[in-house]
Design a protein around this motif. Sequence first.
Motif, PDB file in Angstrom:
ATOM      1  N   SER B 650       0.810  -1.220   0.000  1.00  0.00           N
ATOM      2  CA  SER B 650       0.000   0.000   0.000  1.00  0.00           C
ATOM      3  C   SER B 650       0.843   1.269   0.000  1.00  0.00           C
ATOM      4  N   ILE B 651       0.440   2.192  -0.826  1.00  0.00           N
ATOM      5  CA  ILE B 651       0.944   3.557  -0.706  1.00  0.00           C
ATOM      6  C   ILE B 651      -0.156   4.346  -0.031  1.00  0.00           C
ATOM      7  N   MET B 652       0.105   4.844   1.179  1.00  0.00           N
ATOM      8  CA  MET B 652      -0.934   5.537   1.944  1.00  0.00           C
ATOM      9  C   MET B 652      -0.613   7.033   2.007  1.00  0.00           C
ATOM     10  N   PRO B 653      -1.562   7.846   1.533  1.00  0.00           N
ATOM     11  CA  PRO B 653      -1.355   9.286   1.603  1.00  0.00           C
ATOM     12  C   PRO B 653      -1.865   9.786   2.958  1.00  0.00           C
ATOM     13  N   SER B 670       1.928  13.602   3.261  1.00  0.00           N
ATOM     14  CA  SER B 670       3.062  12.717   3.517  1.00  0.00           C
ATOM     15  C   SER B 670       2.656  11.327   3.039  1.00  0.00           C
ATOM     16  N   VAL B 671       3.543  10.684   2.345  1.00  0.00           N
ATOM     17  CA  VAL B 671       3.200   9.372   1.805  1.00  0.00           C
ATOM     18  C   VAL B 671       3.988   8.309   2.554  1.00  0.00           C
ATOM     19  N   LYS B 672       3.251   7.239   2.928  1.00  0.00           N
ATOM     20  CA  LYS B 672       3.909   6.108   3.601  1.00  0.00           C
ATOM     21  C   LYS B 672       3.850   4.892   2.687  1.00  0.00           C
ATOM     22  N   ILE B 673       4.974   4.243   2.548  1.00  0.00           N
ATOM     23  CA  ILE B 673       5.048   3.073   1.679  1.00  0.00           C
ATOM     24  C   ILE B 673       5.116   1.826   2.550  1.00  0.00           C
TER      25      ILE B 673
END
Lengths: 720, 720
Positions: B650-653, B670-673
């Motif tokens: 998941s790429i979570m914005p 901020s994006v969390k990978i």
Amino acid sequence: MKMNRRQLGKSLAGTVAATLMGTTDDLKASVVPVLQHRVTASNGWEEVLPGIWKATLGQPEDITVISERLVPPKRDALKRMAQPKQPPIPPPTGTVTDRGTTVDLPLAAQEELYGFGLQFFSLKNRGKKRVMRVNADPHQDTGESHAPVPFYVTNHGYGILIDTARYATFYCGEARDKPEKTMAAVSSGDVATSTETLYSKVLEPSQSSRVLVEVPSASGVDVYLFAGPTMLEAVRRYNLFSGGGVVPPKWGLGFWYRVSGNLRQEAVTPLMKEFRARRIPCDVMGLEPGWQQHSYSCSFTWSQDRFPDPTTLIKEIKALDLHINLWEHAFTHPSSPLFPSLVKLSGDKGVWGGLVPDFGDPGTRQVFGDYHGKTFVDLGIDGFKLDECDNSDYTGCWSFPELSRFPSGADGEQMHSLFGLRYQAALWAQFKQRNRPTYSLVRSSGALAAPYPFVLYSDLYDHRQFVRALVNSGFSGLLWCPEVRDARSEEDLLRRLQTVVFSPLAMINGWYIANPPWKQMDRKKNNANDLARGWETLEAKCREIIGWRMQIVPYLQSAFERYAADGTPPFRALTLDWPDTPGLSGIDDAWMVGDRMLVAPLFADEAVRTLVLPPGDWHNFWTGARLVGGKELQILATETKIPVFVKTGSIMPLAPITNSVADPFSRQLSVKIYGDGSLPFELTENGAPLLSVHWKDGTVEVEANPVGGYSVADWSMAVS
Amino acid sequence: MKMNRRQLGKSLAGTVAATLMGTTDDLKASVVPVLQHRVTASNGWEEVLPGIWKATLGQPEDITVISERLVPPKRDALKRMAQPKQPPIPPPTGTVTDRGTTVDLPLAAQEELYGFGLQFFSLKNRGKKRVMRVNADPHQDTGESHAPVPFYVTNHGYGILIDTARYATFYCGEARDKPEKTMAAVSSGDVATSTETLYSKVLEPSQSSRVLVEVPSASGVDVYLFAGPTMLEAVRRYNLFSGGGVVPPKWGLGFWYRVSGNLRQEAVTPLMKEFRARRIPCDVMGLEPGWQQHSYSCSFTWSQDRFPDPTTLIKEIKALDLHINLWEHAFTHPSSPLFPSLVKLSGDKGVWGGLVPDFGDPGTRQVFGDYHGKTFVDLGIDGFKLDECDNSDYTGCWSFPELSRFPSGADGEQMHSLFGLRYQAALWAQFKQRNRPTYSLVRSSGALAAPYPFVLYSDLYDHRQFVRALVNSGFSGLLWCPEVRDARSEEDLLRRLQTVVFSPLAMINGWYIANPPWKQMDRKKNNANDLARGWETLEAKCREIIGWRMQIVPYLQSAFERYAADGTPPFRALTLDWPDTPGLSGIDDAWMVGDRMLVAPLFADEAVRTLVLPPGDWHNFWTGARLVGGKELQILATETKIPVFVKTGSIMPLAPITNSVADPFSRQLSVKIYGDGSLPFELTENGAPLLSVHWKDGTVEVEANPVGGYSVADWSMAVS
């Protein structure tokens, strides 16, 4: 104008004037005018029996509670009542629509409604919606019950019966017409910040209103009015119209014990012998499902494994002066000998893999009853416990759906409303045929049930609800057993037992415990025979309470005789006797037994209770202490006795405590005189005098009919 | 043969073959043969839209959920779905009787049913009776709800909608035909000694059965089938048929706070300023009944005493970047300016002394809506809370009875089923007309509700029920707000807040407390401004949780965009995504948000929870820790975080936590990978791309449409 074929059909079928609802012409609305309803006036009140009127709206259904009645009215007793000249309210109006029939009845300001059958959640009904849906397990105050009755009485002194086997909805005063007039700007004042405040505002009974009754599916209905002038007289008239109240056999008024469902034959007699040895009175022993070879659904045969020799068992039990009651339900398993003859006489849906006998058909009742008569009644069985004849909205949906169809023409909804009564009738007929009495148990009943020798019970268990149901039962010709099963504490057990011994049927139902509850209240331990230390102390307390029951059997007999003679409910709400005392109108935790005894039970964990004692002078039943009525008492709870009061002047007959009522010694009464002894005690049997006790010149005068075997052994003044 | 006129009429009206029920000739039963029912086959499945079939039984009513629909199907999106060649089940049969219409549908062994609208008491429906009665206050597992929907989907991959505005009853597999064959004697074995055991036996899903649906009063009904092949595709098809899912305005996905019902105008702005000063995010401020001059019933005018200058108030509130929502119900007080024009456009019964507008009539909706548009929407109001548009079986009977009649032709039953939706439509139209979005609240909804910008709420408050309702809502195109009011402990408050921030509408409803609940949880003390010592600590915890909501707004937006585009419910049960994983079929305490996030809330006083994590690899949302799915986890409760998981890849914005979504900074994500970043994040607006974030060659690739204002400020690998 658009009219669909159904509406066209209804229009052709109409028996009353059709009117068209107006549309809103002032707006370009896509409103479809439909032949939506037909306003109908009734034909007016027609007197059908003294003090009882009927009005017909539209075309009533074929299957109703009255069209299906099996016991005729008690005409002579009705004639003996004072005859009002005319009905106290104008005839109803109504409408017939696609939905069914609506009945519109008046309701005056402050007029309060009681009744609707066995209700657990409230006594007063004004401002409430009551749905007469048959439901084994009502958990909310909706009107649903395992014995709903479409009958109410009001404190204006009349009763109304809606003659329907449908799940009718009664809107008791809160369905109001829309406002028509504009009002100037007005503030509603303070803002409520609780739903209780917000939602209670609609229940104001200060305006006159109406009772609206909706009968689904029907194109018409008959409405019956029972005149007073008092509420009690209206109830009496309803009970006499029903056929008069039942008089149980004396043994039915003794004590009952139902043994564990998985007790085997060899354990039954020893258990009951222990009752005798330990002097626990008992008149009826009940067997639960385990006696059957197959149950859920029923084979109606003895279990070959658990009950290999019922004849011997019955002989042994009878030798102990006990009567036997058998559990069953009507759903007939494919392995039952009854199955082949019932398969074509049943509804289209099955229950627990069994048939639902079409009890709407007399032939089916005959088949079902005959089998029971020959197989069980002739064997010596004195009664049955008719389980699960109600309905199961919330407990697993085991019952037949309302959309079921039966060969006799009823659908499932109608059948649910009548199933309990007709099931009772099927078995009662067998006892009548043999000229033998019965006093039995049933989980569903309905309208016109007063003459049926069946007492209601249920799977519910809240003590306060049980008491409220007892108070409510008297408005609708029902008898209710607030049975004792287990308890959460010693006090709870005693409190429940203290309640049930002052009810129509005094029973401990041990269906899921191997030993009597006083030996061990923890269910698991009880079944593991891990008995409580010193259980004998609790047993002694229970024995004492059961003894009270044995002492009041003659008094109860006399109350039931009156139920039969003039329809007075033997157990009833205080407001029926004192309708003009406002403080009594809402009492749902005390009741009258017979004409002179008032019982105000205690509940576990409640150290104090209040009671508005009715007008007049009263005595503490136990101590004889005199109390002035008409005001509220604060009563401190004591463990051993509950508040029981008798009217001043009462002559109370007390039987000695015997192992069973079969003991002839039980007829040698002790008489207690409260106050001036001005209320004599009379005991009859089928109207014929058995015993009469008067107070005269400082002593009791006794007239005893030798047939009854009663005598007065001693008497005393009950003074503290 | 006896046939009453009504039955004769029905016979004339019949559109299907009439059959006579056989009588039992083998017994002299007094059976009255009646023209009781007409068995009817449907006309067969007719494809009405791609993958959607209709079958008609008898003559359907004029007023149904589809005949009354106000939003057209989303045809293009339906066409884009894979097209099954034929319906997965044969067309229904049925009967038309005096009672209404019965529909008979197949049900295979082990086939499970989900849906029926906003259900609080159970997820699975096999073996249960579900009544689609509108009821504000369901307390038992009966199917009643303030938003019942006559629609179910099964794990065999199709959905069924019964097109009725009646209180239809669904018998989900337990109404079985009677047995026909005799069986040899057989023992039922051990005797059950608990009602739970006895009454659970009927629910065995191991046999094939059928779903029977009874539609009262109707002489026919249309049945719609929505093909899968998966359950989720059936739900998507239903939602697209309804018009596709709603996309709320961004502010609707921020945080909401409703102030006390008796707060005066002068206190509102200071309270909201305090939210800003104390950095409690908030996007919507709601006013409760006190804003009105008269409420219960409504004047729809500002209180002269409490809200003397609404224009100034609205200006102040808007200056704080807040949107305003007004409480009301539809019942129109005689002092309302709306009253004169509604008096002829209302039902015949009143509620709380007010009119019940006939929302079945488009003209009435126009009158009612226009007033709101001009008086409130034009003034700057962005939404409404439509209260008490459900029904009141158990809470004081304040609503209109089912026997009510409306000028448009509906009776009260039909109106209750449609009232919530049509009320929404009346107000929604005003926003659409002005090209302004709304996101509002409503207490009743029904079938085909997916496109409506309204979120359900209720007066119920059990936390587990709230969560179950959220899980259930996704089967029937509904959105549900498990709002936070008060709490019994700090933990309870935090747990409830942790739930609501992962729901369609994140709201604290302080309607009966003067101060936010974190300042004082005791209701009385709260209203007396007697604040808890050190409340700032609890406030900080709540602030953190509300912050989570602000962070996931872009993710929620993307989930809602998909709801609109292809009908995928943004909040839904795990079994919809993994229908073939048996361990997930009954999970009613965890749900999916969007395509990659799984939320498993905690409940007060529960130290441990279990969760069957679906197949595949997952990550702890907070720590990034990897978990292997497909098995049960035991999760120890921690105060500060609840179990939230994201699919691996998941790429979570995540948005920064701002005071409101109006802050442009909220778009600098901020994006969390998580894991290999193989699940890109896409955000659209009305289908047009706004932001696209991919992972490629060890870094994020961002495509941002300047129109949206979104950018990626930083990114990080989410690893523990």
